[in-house]
Design a protein around this motif. Structure first.
Motif, PDB file in Angstrom:
ATOM      1  N   ASN A  36       0.832  -1.209   0.000  1.00 10.83           N
ATOM      2  CA  ASN A  36       0.000   0.000   0.000  1.00 10.83           C
ATOM      3  C   ASN A  36       0.865   1.258   0.000  1.00 10.83           C
ATOM      4  O   ASN A  36       0.534   2.244  -0.650  1.00 10.83           O
ATOM      5  N   THR A  37       1.975   1.228   0.734  1.00  6.74           N
ATOM      6  CA  THR A  37       2.888   2.365   0.746  1.00  6.74           C
ATOM      7  C   THR A  37       3.469   2.600  -0.638  1.00  6.74           C
ATOM      8  O   THR A  37       3.591   3.744  -1.081  1.00  6.74           O
ATOM      9  N   GLY A  38       3.820   1.530  -1.334  1.00  9.26           N
ATOM     10  CA  GLY A  38       4.324   1.659  -2.698  1.00  9.26           C
ATOM     11  C   GLY A  38       3.291   2.236  -3.642  1.00  9.26           C
ATOM     12  O   GLY A  38       3.601   3.078  -4.489  1.00  9.26           O
ATOM     13  N   LEU A  39       2.045   1.805  -3.504  1.00 14.88           N
ATOM     14  CA  LEU A  39       0.972   2.317  -4.352  1.00 14.88           C
ATOM     15  C   LEU A  39       0.743   3.806  -4.095  1.00 14.88           C
ATOM     16  O   LEU A  39       0.611   4.597  -5.033  1.00 14.88           O
ATOM     17  N   ILE A  40       0.727   4.197  -2.834  1.00 11.22           N
ATOM     18  CA  ILE A  40       0.541   5.612  -2.493  1.00 11.22           C
ATOM     19  C   ILE A  40       1.727   6.437  -2.986  1.00 11.22           C
ATOM     20  O   ILE A  40       1.561   7.536  -3.519  1.00 11.22           O
ATOM     21  N   SER A  41       2.922   5.895  -2.839  1.00 14.85           N
ATOM     22  CA  SER A  41       4.120   6.596  -3.281  1.00 14.85           C
ATOM     23  C   SER A  41       4.094   6.836  -4.789  1.00 14.85           C
ATOM     24  O   SER A  41       4.399   7.937  -5.257  1.00 14.85           O
ATOM     25  N   MET A  42       3.714   5.830  -5.551  1.00 14.72           N
ATOM     26  CA  MET A  42       3.619   6.002  -7.003  1.00 14.72           C
ATOM     27  C   MET A  42       2.475   6.931  -7.382  1.00 14.72           C
ATOM     28  O   MET A  42       2.576   7.701  -8.332  1.00 14.72           O
ATOM     29  N   SER A  43       1.375   6.865  -6.637  1.00 18.42           N
ATOM     30  CA  SER A  43       0.224   7.724  -6.923  1.00 18.42           C
ATOM     31  C   SER A  43       0.536   9.194  -6.687  1.00 18.42           C
ATOM     32  O   SER A  43      -0.056  10.062  -7.329  1.00 18.42           O
ATOM     33  N   ILE A  44       1.415   9.479  -5.779  1.00 18.24           N
ATOM     34  CA  ILE A  44       1.822  10.864  -5.532  1.00 18.24           C
ATOM     35  C   ILE A  44       2.988  11.243  -6.445  1.00 18.24           C
ATOM     36  O   ILE A  44       3.051  12.361  -6.961  1.00 18.24           O
TER      37      ILE A  44
END
Length: 149
Positions: A36-44
């Protein structure tokens, strides 16, 4: 304000219930959190890179408002392509232009760098998040964390 607080409480309760149901294996919980942290990081990160590149493009393609103007009356009379303006107006236009270019460049450099870093970090976290294991080791020298892909 009450609606926002009640919404936050409901979301917090939902996350707490979700975390309690998955608490059987800590590695699965940590892996899901890392994913989830990776997904949020890429989304930002991806929109930051796009905004940074757009800002840099704007800074480099912004037309100079002093082109075609001169502060010399003699040059304006000799060349029909030049218009005479006062020194104060010329300096004002030039300072406004330089301020816009400087601000756009600074924003572009910061957004592009931060967005690229977030995107690059987010890709392996998202791809290998569930396959990671977290090992906490303690030796005589201290405690340590190890992430294994």
């Amino acid at each position: 304000m009450r609606k926002i607080l009640s919404l936050l409480v409901v979301v917090g309760m939902a996350i707490g219930v979700n975390a309690q149901t998955k608490a059987a294996d800590p590695n699965v919980s940590v892996g899901q959190a890392i994913k989830n942290t990776g997904l949020i990081s890429m989304s930002i990160g991806a929109p930051c890179v796009a905004a940074g590149l757009a800002s840099l493009l704007y800074a480099n393609l912004l037309p100079n408002p002093t082109t075609g103007y001169t502060t010399s009356q003699a040059l304006a009379e000799q060349n029909s392509e030049l218009q005479y303006i006062s020194v104060g107006e010329y300096v004002n236009r030039l300072e406004t232009y330089n301020g816009k270019v400087r601000a756009a460049n600074n924003a572009g450099y910061l957004l592009t760098g931060a967005g690229a870093a977030l995107t690059i970090i987010g890709i392996p976290l998202y791809c290998y998040g569930k396959k990671m294991t977290l090992n906490v080791n303690y030796t005589g020298n201290g405690a340590g964390l190890a992430l294994n892909f």
